[in-house]
Motif scaffolding. Structure first.
Motif, PDB file in Angstrom:
ATOM      1  N   ALA A 135      -0.157  47.847  -3.363  1.00  0.00           N
ATOM      2  CA  ALA A 135      -1.383  47.970  -4.157  1.00  0.00           C
ATOM      3  C   ALA A 135      -2.433  48.883  -3.530  1.00  0.00           C
ATOM      4  O   ALA A 135      -3.030  49.696  -4.237  1.00  0.00           O
ATOM      5  CB  ALA A 135      -1.970  46.593  -4.446  1.00  0.00           C
ATOM      6  N   PRO A 136      -2.696  48.816  -2.224  1.00  0.00           N
ATOM      7  CA  PRO A 136      -3.714  49.722  -1.661  1.00  0.00           C
ATOM      8  C   PRO A 136      -3.361  51.207  -1.832  1.00  0.00           C
ATOM      9  O   PRO A 136      -4.233  52.014  -2.145  1.00  0.00           O
ATOM     10  CB  PRO A 136      -3.768  49.326  -0.180  1.00  0.00           C
ATOM     11  CG  PRO A 136      -3.318  47.906  -0.161  1.00  0.00           C
ATOM     12  CD  PRO A 136      -2.270  47.825  -1.237  1.00  0.00           C
ATOM     13  N   ALA A 137      -2.103  51.558  -1.658  1.00  0.00           N
ATOM     14  CA  ALA A 137      -1.699  52.962  -1.843  1.00  0.00           C
ATOM     15  C   ALA A 137      -1.858  53.369  -3.303  1.00  0.00           C
ATOM     16  O   ALA A 137      -2.341  54.462  -3.604  1.00  0.00           O
ATOM     17  CB  ALA A 137      -0.259  53.161  -1.390  1.00  0.00           C
ATOM     18  N   TRP A 138      -1.463  52.500  -4.228  1.00  0.00           N
ATOM     19  CA  TRP A 138      -1.625  52.800  -5.656  1.00  0.00           C
ATOM     20  C   TRP A 138      -3.107  52.976  -5.991  1.00  0.00           C
ATOM     21  O   TRP A 138      -3.474  53.900  -6.712  1.00  0.00           O
ATOM     22  CB  TRP A 138      -1.028  51.681  -6.502  1.00  0.00           C
ATOM     23  CG  TRP A 138      -1.339  51.857  -7.951  1.00  0.00           C
ATOM     24  CD1 TRP A 138      -0.691  52.648  -8.848  1.00  0.00           C
ATOM     25  CD2 TRP A 138      -2.428  51.257  -8.665  1.00  0.00           C
ATOM     26  NE1 TRP A 138      -1.303  52.576 -10.075  1.00  0.00           N
ATOM     27  CE2 TRP A 138      -2.374  51.728  -9.989  1.00  0.00           C
ATOM     28  CE3 TRP A 138      -3.431  50.374  -8.304  1.00  0.00           C
ATOM     29  CZ2 TRP A 138      -3.285  51.329 -10.948  1.00  0.00           C
ATOM     30  CZ3 TRP A 138      -4.336  49.983  -9.271  1.00  0.00           C
ATOM     31  CH2 TRP A 138      -4.251  50.467 -10.579  1.00  0.00           C
TER      32      TRP A 138
ATOM     33  N   LYS B 186     -10.278  59.668  -0.517  1.00  0.00           N
ATOM     34  CA  LYS B 186      -9.166  59.550   0.415  1.00  0.00           C
ATOM     35  C   LYS B 186      -9.574  58.665   1.579  1.00  0.00           C
ATOM     36  O   LYS B 186     -10.750  58.416   1.804  1.00  0.00           O
ATOM     37  CB  LYS B 186      -8.717  60.924   0.901  1.00  0.00           C
ATOM     38  CG  LYS B 186      -9.776  61.742   1.596  1.00  0.00           C
ATOM     39  CD  LYS B 186      -9.224  63.091   1.994  1.00  0.00           C
ATOM     40  CE  LYS B 186     -10.285  63.908   2.715  1.00  0.00           C
ATOM     41  NZ  LYS B 186      -9.788  65.187   3.160  1.00  0.00           N
ATOM     42  N   ASP B 187      -8.586  58.173   2.296  1.00  0.00           N
ATOM     43  CA  ASP B 187      -8.801  57.306   3.462  1.00  0.00           C
ATOM     44  C   ASP B 187      -9.563  56.032   3.112  1.00  0.00           C
ATOM     45  O   ASP B 187     -10.495  55.643   3.825  1.00  0.00           O
ATOM     46  CB  ASP B 187      -9.529  58.055   4.584  1.00  0.00           C
ATOM     47  CG  ASP B 187      -8.745  59.238   5.109  1.00  0.00           C
ATOM     48  OD1 ASP B 187      -7.510  59.208   5.000  1.00  0.00           O
ATOM     49  OD2 ASP B 187      -9.360  60.188   5.608  1.00  0.00           O
ATOM     50  N   GLY B 188      -9.168  55.380   2.035  1.00  0.00           N
ATOM     51  CA  GLY B 188      -9.791  54.113   1.676  1.00  0.00           C
ATOM     52  C   GLY B 188      -9.427  53.029   2.681  1.00  0.00           C
ATOM     53  O   GLY B 188      -8.517  53.183   3.494  1.00  0.00           O
ATOM     54  N   LEU B 189     -10.136  51.937   2.640  1.00  0.00           N
ATOM     55  CA  LEU B 189      -9.909  50.842   3.574  1.00  0.00           C
ATOM     56  C   LEU B 189      -9.709  49.552   2.797  1.00  0.00           C
ATOM     57  O   LEU B 189     -10.585  49.118   2.050  1.00  0.00           O
ATOM     58  CB  LEU B 189     -11.109  50.700   4.518  1.00  0.00           C
ATOM     59  CG  LEU B 189     -11.048  49.551   5.506  1.00  0.00           C
ATOM     60  CD1 LEU B 189      -9.892  49.752   6.479  1.00  0.00           C
ATOM     61  CD2 LEU B 189     -12.357  49.438   6.253  1.00  0.00           C
ATOM     62  N   THR B 190      -8.530  48.956   2.960  1.00  0.00           N
ATOM     63  CA  THR B 190      -8.215  47.671   2.340  1.00  0.00           C
ATOM     64  C   THR B 190      -7.635  46.759   3.408  1.00  0.00           C
ATOM     65  O   THR B 190      -6.798  47.177   4.200  1.00  0.00           O
ATOM     66  CB  THR B 190      -7.192  47.826   1.202  1.00  0.00           C
ATOM     67  OG1 THR B 190      -7.742  48.686   0.199  1.00  0.00           O
ATOM     68  CG2 THR B 190      -6.855  46.489   0.569  1.00  0.00           C
ATOM     69  N   ALA B 191      -8.092  45.521   3.444  1.00  0.00           N
ATOM     70  CA  ALA B 191      -7.582  44.543   4.403  1.00  0.00           C
ATOM     71  C   ALA B 191      -7.033  43.341   3.646  1.00  0.00           C
ATOM     72  O   ALA B 191      -7.640  42.877   2.679  1.00  0.00           O
ATOM     73  CB  ALA B 191      -8.698  44.099   5.338  1.00  0.00           C
ATOM     74  N   ALA B 192      -5.873  42.855   4.066  1.00  0.00           N
ATOM     75  CA  ALA B 192      -5.275  41.656   3.475  1.00  0.00           C
ATOM     76  C   ALA B 192      -5.462  40.492   4.444  1.00  0.00           C
ATOM     77  O   ALA B 192      -5.221  40.628   5.645  1.00  0.00           O
ATOM     78  CB  ALA B 192      -3.797  41.872   3.193  1.00  0.00           C
ATOM     79  N   VAL B 193      -5.898  39.357   3.907  1.00  0.00           N
ATOM     80  CA  VAL B 193      -6.143  38.170   4.715  1.00  0.00           C
ATOM     81  C   VAL B 193      -5.257  37.048   4.194  1.00  0.00           C
ATOM     82  O   VAL B 193      -5.352  36.673   3.021  1.00  0.00           O
ATOM     83  CB  VAL B 193      -7.636  37.745   4.618  1.00  0.00           C
ATOM     84  CG1 VAL B 193      -7.901  36.515   5.454  1.00  0.00           C
ATOM     85  CG2 VAL B 193      -8.537  38.892   5.015  1.00  0.00           C
TER      86      VAL B 193
ATOM     87  N   ALA C 201      -7.049  40.255  -0.798  1.00  0.00           N
ATOM     88  CA  ALA C 201      -7.270  41.632  -0.363  1.00  0.00           C
ATOM     89  C   ALA C 201      -8.720  42.015  -0.619  1.00  0.00           C
ATOM     90  O   ALA C 201      -9.280  41.697  -1.663  1.00  0.00           O
ATOM     91  CB  ALA C 201      -6.345  42.582  -1.103  1.00  0.00           C
ATOM     92  N   VAL C 202      -9.305  42.693   0.348  1.00  0.00           N
ATOM     93  CA  VAL C 202     -10.683  43.166   0.248  1.00  0.00           C
ATOM     94  C   VAL C 202     -10.658  44.675   0.396  1.00  0.00           C
ATOM     95  O   VAL C 202     -10.061  45.201   1.338  1.00  0.00           O
ATOM     96  CB  VAL C 202     -11.563  42.540   1.350  1.00  0.00           C
ATOM     97  CG1 VAL C 202     -12.986  43.044   1.250  1.00  0.00           C
ATOM     98  CG2 VAL C 202     -11.515  41.032   1.283  1.00  0.00           C
TER      99      VAL C 202
END
Length: 67
Positions: free
Chosen positions: A6-9, A30-37, A53-54
């Motif tokens: 999902a983050p890449a999409w 570009k270079d977004g930031l997503t973290a999964a907890v 995911a945030v």
């Protein structure tokens, strides 16, 4: 797994930066930031393995400036 793809999409298909009056100039971000907890139980306190995911609203513009 959706947590991994999902983050890449999101970055390839959805994320964009806006500049100018009223955001009239739009470019891919570009270079977004997503973290999964990981979470291990439901709100009812029962076992339920799942992830949250945030995604940050900040991104890098094509001219390499951060928004």
């Amino acid at each position: 797994m959706a947590r991994d793809t999902a983050p890449a999409w999101l970055e390839e298909s959805v994320a964009e930066t806006r500049r100018g009056s009223g955001g009239e100039h739009r470019k891919p971000a570009k270079d977004g930031l997503t973290a999964a907890v990981p979470h291990y139980e439901s709100t009812a306190g029962k076992p339920q393995l799942h992830d949250h995911a945030v995604t940050s609203i900040r991104a890098r513009r094509p001219d390499d400036k951060r928004t």
